[in-house]
Scaffold this active site. Structure first.
Site, PDB file in Angstrom:
ATOM      1  N   GLU A 115      64.924 -21.170 -86.127  1.00  0.00           N
ATOM      2  CA  GLU A 115      64.589 -20.000 -85.133  1.00  0.00           C
ATOM      3  C   GLU A 115      64.347 -21.103 -84.007  1.00  0.00           C
ATOM      4  O   GLU A 115      62.854 -21.689 -83.662  1.00  0.00           O
ATOM      5  CB  GLU A 115      63.482 -19.451 -85.379  1.00  0.00           C
ATOM      6  N   GLU A 123      57.633 -17.654 -92.187  1.00  0.00           N
ATOM      7  CA  GLU A 123      56.515 -17.859 -91.226  1.00  0.00           C
ATOM      8  C   GLU A 123      55.089 -17.306 -92.227  1.00  0.00           C
ATOM      9  O   GLU A 123      54.396 -16.673 -91.227  1.00  0.00           O
ATOM     10  CB  GLU A 123      56.271 -17.492 -90.080  1.00  0.00           C
TER      11      GLU A 123
HETATM   12  O1  AHR Z   1      62.376 -14.055 -83.740  1.00  0.00           O
HETATM   13  C1  AHR Z   1      62.175 -12.560 -84.050  1.00  0.00           C
HETATM   14  C2  AHR Z   1      60.673 -13.170 -84.907  1.00  0.00           C
HETATM   15  O2  AHR Z   1      60.347 -14.632 -84.362  1.00  0.00           O
HETATM   16  C3  AHR Z   1      60.801 -13.316 -86.329  1.00  0.00           C
HETATM   17  O3  AHR Z   1      61.181 -12.534 -86.925  1.00  0.00           O
HETATM   18  C4  AHR Z   1      59.599 -14.022 -86.712  1.00  0.00           C
HETATM   19  O4  AHR Z   1      60.036 -14.788 -87.703  1.00  0.00           O
HETATM   20  C5  AHR Z   1      59.461 -14.822 -85.778  1.00  0.00           C
HETATM   21  O5  AHR Z   1      58.295 -14.954 -85.048  1.00  0.00           O
END
Ligand code: AHR
Length: 501
Positions: free
Chosen positions: A293, A174
């Protein structure tokens, strides 16, 4: 009212092979995911390495082929060297991402050992926040080079003779987000990512690399970010990442159950951007998507604001998932499968305690959250090829979406095992759907089982005291007459319809 929805199946209409890595997950050094989650040396079920056997067995139930590690936001401040070598010499460090203290008892080699027990590959993420090319190429050498070099010999000195052979590596996390340690512009990240990619592949040409896409589709820089990053990296990476989390923030369940349409649009936009860059570069290469994610995340937002800083393993992001969350997770899984031609890796974020299907009490029991079930069913039965199945369904509108089909469905055919599975969510909150399936040339398959996840209370959830409040049950009979199969899908349900040859 009873409404009819239809599916038309045909062996010839194959969308794509399901890459098993679509059933991946994620474990970050944060909250109680590692410490108090997979690892708790004083726990009564701990093995000789301190791993909780009860948690491991739940992870094994999910059959997770790949696990992303060690972050997440955490990785952007992580020095991987802090987590290798004799444990008693390792130092505690401040983790700025989660304002916690990282004790470094678990690092690369311990996690690799645990992942092997879980039957999972490790998907490593390198730090492109505070670090760069050098730390990344050294880590590849430490993990994947057999021997005869400084870092590979150090691994051997640390007691790991055989290289880990980690195949998939993420180039940072990110990096478009201002919250990220070492946040960058797309051009800054694109340049760093391509040079890091080249060095990493020079160490090990067999690895696959994931460039960091936008943190979510609402970022102001989406999809310029993807276009610029891929402009720099296209020929040197294999995947671009997508992240997205959903929540029922305004209590509008009909709209919440439609969130998979957002995921669908996001995937389509990223595919379009990848293909634009492909066209611009006159490239022959197709870029694949790593949705590394995805999940529901909103229940714990307020509680997290009250967590004291610099704790070891604080209770962060401990969402308690309701039955309706499980329905949403079901629709998100179906959406990923419906894009199996381009989405080759995905990761349910995360796996234990932190926005997770598995919860634990530190020093106590572990249990399955509601979202455990659709994930387990998809991972278990959703192997093979995804069929290109027309879904004919009545539709509804919400504040955010128009033409939301009440039936969300995908069919997966495992020819080798002689199994055909239909995953289906009935989004209707009050009406059953009569599902009429035209099995076409699958008329040599027989209906065998209908698994259903249902509960009268959409807000019901599982706890350590009542772990079986929401569990799957037998959905009753399907009515098959040759190539025609009819099944009742009760309102607001996750359904797994299984046929065997
Ligand atoms: O999964 C929790 C967080 O969400 C992770 O660390 C990040 O990559 C995302 O914003």
């Amino acid at each position: 009212m009873n409404t009819v929805a239809r599916l038309i199946l045909d062996k010839q209409y194959v969308l794509a092979q399901v890459d098993p890595r679509i059933y991946g997950s994620f474990l970050e050094h944060m909250g109680r995911a590692i410490y108090g989650g997979i690892y708790e040396s004083q726990h009564e079920t701990a093995d000789e390495s301190g791993f909780r056997r009860d948690v491991l067995s739940l992870v094994q139930e999910l059959n997770v082929p790949i696990i992303r590690y060690p972050g997440g936001n955490f990785v952007s401040g992580y020095n991987w060297e802090d987590g290798v070598g004799p444990v008693e010499q390792r130092k505690s460090r401040l983790d700025l991402a989660w304002r916690s203290t990282e004790i470094n008892e678990i690092g690369t080699n311990e996690f690799a050992r645990w992942a092997k027990l879980a039957g999972s590959e490790v998907m490593m993420t390198v730090n492109l926040g505070t670090r760069g090319i050098d730390a990344a190429r050294n880590l590849v050498e430490y993990c994947n080079h057999p021997s005869g070099s400084y870092w590979s010999d150090l691994r051997i000195e640390h007691g790991v003779h055989d290289p880990h052979g980690f195949k998939v590596w993420c180039l940072g996390n990110e990096m478009d987000g201002p919250w990220q340690i070492g946040h960058k512009t797309a051009a800054e990240y694109g340049r760093l990512a391509v040079e890091t990619a080249k060095a990493m592949k020079w160490v090990d040409p067999d690895i696959q690399l994931v460039a960091a896409g936008s943190s979510n589709s609402s970022m102001p820089t989406f999809a310029d970010w993807e276009a610029t990053v891929l402009d720099h990296t296209y020929e040197h990476v294999d995947f671009i990442s997508l992240h997205s989390y959903y929540g029922n923030r305004d209590g509008d369940t009909a709209n919440y159950l439609a969130q998979s349409l957002d995921m669908d649009g996001f995937i389509n936009s990223v595919i379009a951007t990848c293909d634009y860059v492909k066209a611009k570069k006159r490239s022959k290469k197709t870029m694949y998507l790593s949705f590394d994610e995805w999940n529901v995340w909103f229940h714990s937002n307020e509680a997290d604001k009250k967590v004291a800083p610099w704790m070891v393993a604080p209770p962060l992001l401990e969402d308690v998932y309701t039955f309706e969350d499980a329905l949403v997770v079901g629709t998100l899984l179906i959406t990923l499968l419906r894009h199996a031609d381009r989405v080759k890796i995905a990761a349910l974020a995360q796996l234990v305690n932190v926005i997770a299907p598995i919860m634990t009490v530190t020093g106590g029991a572990s249990w399955r959250q509601t979202i455990f079930y659709p994930f387990a069913h998809a991972s278990l039965y959703g192997r093979g090829v995804v069929l290109n199945t027309p879904v004919i369904s009545p539709k509804y509108d919400t504040n955010q979406f128009t033409d939301v089909p009440y039936l969300e469905s995908v069919s997966v055919w495992n020819e080798a095992e002689g199994e055909l599975t239909i995953f289906a969510v009935n989004r209707h909150l009050s009406d059953a759907l009569t599902l009429e399936c035209d099995l076409g040339n699958f008329d040599d398959y027989q209906f065998t089982e209908h698994i259903v996840l249902q509960h009268d209370d959409l807000k019901s959830f599982n706890t350590v005291e009542k772990p079986d409040t929401v569990t799957p049950s037998n959905g009753g009979g399907g009515n098959q007459d040759g190539r025609s199969l009819t099944i009742q899908l009760q309102p607001a349900t996750w359904n797994v319809i299984r046929l065997r040859k």
